[in-house]
Design a protein around this motif. Structure first.
Motif, PDB file in Angstrom:
ATOM      1  N   ASN A  69      -2.214  42.355 -19.253  1.00  0.00           N
ATOM      2  CA  ASN A  69      -1.666  43.052 -20.522  1.00  0.00           C
ATOM      3  C   ASN A  69      -2.621  42.726 -21.899  1.00  0.00           C
ATOM      4  O   ASN A  69      -2.076  42.407 -23.035  1.00  0.00           O
ATOM      5  CB  ASN A  69      -0.416  42.197 -20.970  1.00  0.00           C
ATOM      6  N   ASN A  70      -3.714  43.105 -21.812  1.00  0.00           N
ATOM      7  CA  ASN A  70      -4.849  43.402 -22.807  1.00  0.00           C
ATOM      8  C   ASN A  70      -5.214  41.945 -23.639  1.00  0.00           C
ATOM      9  O   ASN A  70      -5.855  41.715 -24.375  1.00  0.00           O
ATOM     10  CB  ASN A  70      -4.366  44.175 -23.806  1.00  0.00           C
ATOM     11  N   VAL A  71      -4.951  40.701 -22.546  1.00  0.00           N
ATOM     12  CA  VAL A  71      -5.368  39.463 -23.057  1.00  0.00           C
ATOM     13  C   VAL A  71      -6.787  39.027 -22.632  1.00  0.00           C
ATOM     14  O   VAL A  71      -6.905  39.333 -21.300  1.00  0.00           O
ATOM     15  CB  VAL A  71      -4.385  38.227 -22.597  1.00  0.00           C
ATOM     16  N   GLY A  72      -7.767  38.783 -23.267  1.00  0.00           N
ATOM     17  CA  GLY A  72      -9.010  38.548 -22.775  1.00  0.00           C
ATOM     18  C   GLY A  72      -9.452  37.013 -22.526  1.00  0.00           C
ATOM     19  O   GLY A  72      -8.489  36.248 -22.786  1.00  0.00           O
ATOM     20  N   PHE A  73     -10.409  36.801 -22.246  1.00  0.00           N
ATOM     21  CA  PHE A  73     -11.076  35.337 -22.304  1.00  0.00           C
ATOM     22  C   PHE A  73     -12.313  35.189 -22.887  1.00  0.00           C
ATOM     23  O   PHE A  73     -13.052  36.056 -23.264  1.00  0.00           O
ATOM     24  CB  PHE A  73     -11.311  35.085 -20.659  1.00  0.00           C
ATOM     25  N   THR A  74     -12.542  33.891 -23.332  1.00  0.00           N
ATOM     26  CA  THR A  74     -13.688  33.540 -24.158  1.00  0.00           C
ATOM     27  C   THR A  74     -14.699  32.831 -23.243  1.00  0.00           C
ATOM     28  O   THR A  74     -14.372  32.262 -21.997  1.00  0.00           O
ATOM     29  CB  THR A  74     -13.493  32.656 -25.214  1.00  0.00           C
ATOM     30  N   VAL A 113     -10.757  34.715 -13.853  1.00  0.00           N
ATOM     31  CA  VAL A 113     -12.365  35.240 -13.705  1.00  0.00           C
ATOM     32  C   VAL A 113     -12.958  33.692 -13.676  1.00  0.00           C
ATOM     33  O   VAL A 113     -12.675  32.624 -14.165  1.00  0.00           O
ATOM     34  CB  VAL A 113     -12.526  35.646 -15.298  1.00  0.00           C
ATOM     35  N   LEU A 114     -14.159  34.026 -12.719  1.00  0.00           N
ATOM     36  CA  LEU A 114     -14.872  32.863 -12.338  1.00  0.00           C
ATOM     37  C   LEU A 114     -16.214  33.125 -12.914  1.00  0.00           C
ATOM     38  O   LEU A 114     -16.943  34.305 -12.933  1.00  0.00           O
ATOM     39  CB  LEU A 114     -15.094  32.855 -10.909  1.00  0.00           C
ATOM     40  N   ARG A 115     -16.599  32.149 -13.700  1.00  0.00           N
ATOM     41  CA  ARG A 115     -18.056  32.286 -14.099  1.00  0.00           C
ATOM     42  C   ARG A 115     -19.059  31.097 -13.633  1.00  0.00           C
ATOM     43  O   ARG A 115     -18.502  29.975 -13.466  1.00  0.00           O
ATOM     44  CB  ARG A 115     -17.993  31.810 -15.892  1.00  0.00           C
ATOM     45  N   THR A 126     -20.275  27.051 -25.611  1.00  0.00           N
ATOM     46  CA  THR A 126     -19.353  27.897 -25.882  1.00  0.00           C
ATOM     47  C   THR A 126     -19.774  29.449 -25.734  1.00  0.00           C
ATOM     48  O   THR A 126     -19.319  30.264 -26.135  1.00  0.00           O
ATOM     49  CB  THR A 126     -18.663  27.740 -27.532  1.00  0.00           C
ATOM     50  N   SER A 127     -21.034  29.400 -25.110  1.00  0.00           N
ATOM     51  CA  SER A 127     -21.599  30.744 -24.758  1.00  0.00           C
ATOM     52  C   SER A 127     -22.024  30.742 -23.364  1.00  0.00           C
ATOM     53  O   SER A 127     -22.503  29.869 -22.715  1.00  0.00           O
ATOM     54  CB  SER A 127     -23.062  30.966 -25.814  1.00  0.00           C
ATOM     55  N   ASP A 128     -21.848  31.865 -22.749  1.00  0.00           N
ATOM     56  CA  ASP A 128     -22.172  32.145 -21.265  1.00  0.00           C
ATOM     57  C   ASP A 128     -23.668  32.352 -21.294  1.00  0.00           C
ATOM     58  O   ASP A 128     -24.101  32.197 -19.906  1.00  0.00           O
ATOM     59  CB  ASP A 128     -21.297  32.990 -20.686  1.00  0.00           C
TER      60      ASP A 128
END
Length: 206
Positions: A69-74, A113-115, A126-128
C-alpha cells in the motif's frame, strides 16, 4: 463417402478438445498472490528488460510499494521493519551461506525485500551503495525460495535451493554471494511465514 469420413474425423477432434481440461492448454507460468497483488506485476514479467541489474534496488522498491500500500523501505538496517535488526554483525551470522540464507529467508514474510551486500561496512551503514543486490521474496520454505528481481538478464522470477543461491552469482560471474553478507529482510509485518503455498511446495527448486 470421403467427405463423411473427414467430417466424422473433424467432429471427433472437436469433441476431444472440449474434454481437455483448460489447465492443460493454459500457460504454465508461475504466479503468486501477496496482499491481493499478483506477482509478476503486469508489464514486469520474467525476461522483460524494463529495469537492469544496476536498478535492482529501484525495481524492488517499486514492487514493495505495490505490495504494501505504497509503504516503502529504506537502506538503514536498524529500522523496526528489519527482521535481522538484532542479528550480530559477525561472519557467522551475516555471511550469505546456504545455512544462513535458509535460517532467515525460510522465516520471511512473503513480499519482504532481501538485501545482499558485498561488504560488512554496507551492512552496518545506512546506505546500500552499488555493491550488492536487492530482491523481493515471493515464497519460501525449508527447501528454497522464489525471488522476484531485476538482473542483467532482465526481470527474474526464479526458484532456487539455498545451496544453489549461495553460489549463484559466483557461477554467473557477478557478485559472489558466498563472499557477501545478508543486510536486511524487511516487511511492514515481518514475522513467521505462513504455511507454504501448495503450488510452491510441488515445484522443483532449480
Amino acid at each position: 463417402m470421403k467427405t463423411k469420413k473427414i467430417l466424422s474425423a473433424f467432429l471427433t477432434i472437436v469433441v476431444f478438445l472440449s474434454l481437455v481440461p483448460t489447465s492443460v492448454v493454459s500457460s504454465n507460468a508461475a504466479t503468486y498472490k501477496i496482499n491481493g497483488v499478483t506477482i509478476p506485476l503486469s508489464g514486469f514479467e520474467e525476461g522483460k528488460n524494463v529495469y537492469s541489474q544496476y536498478n535492482c534496488w529501484n525495481f524492488a522498491q517499486m514492487v514493495y510499494k505495490k505490495l504494501w500500500n505504497n509503504v516503502g523501505f529504506t537502506a538503514n538496517q536498524s529500522t523496526s521493519d528489519n527482521m535481522l535488526k538484532d542479528v550480530a554483525f559477525t561472519d557467522a551470522e551475516r555471511k550469505a551461506t546456504a545455512a544462513n540464507l535458509k535460517k532467515y529467508i525460510s522465516k520471511a514474510t512473503p513480499g519482504s525485500v532481501l538485501r545482499i551486500s558485498r561488504t560488512m561496512s554496507y551492512v552496518k551503514g545506512t546506505s546500500d551503495g552499488d555493491a550488492g543486490h536487492s530482491m523481493i521474496i515471493v515464497a519460501s520454505d525449508n527447501n528454497g525460495f522464489t525471488a522476484y528481481d531485476s538482473t542483467s538478464s532482465g526481470i527474474g522470477l526464479k526458484t532456487r535451493t539455498y545451496a544453489n543461491y549461495a553460489n549463484y552469482w559466483s557461477l554467473s560471474g557477478g557478485l559472489s554471494i558466498k563472499d557477501a553478507y545478508i543486510k536486511y529482510i524487511k516487511a511492514p509485518a515481518s514475522g513467521p511465514v505462513p504455511d507454504p503455498d501448495p503450488y510452491f511446495s510441488e515445484i522443483n527448486a532449480t
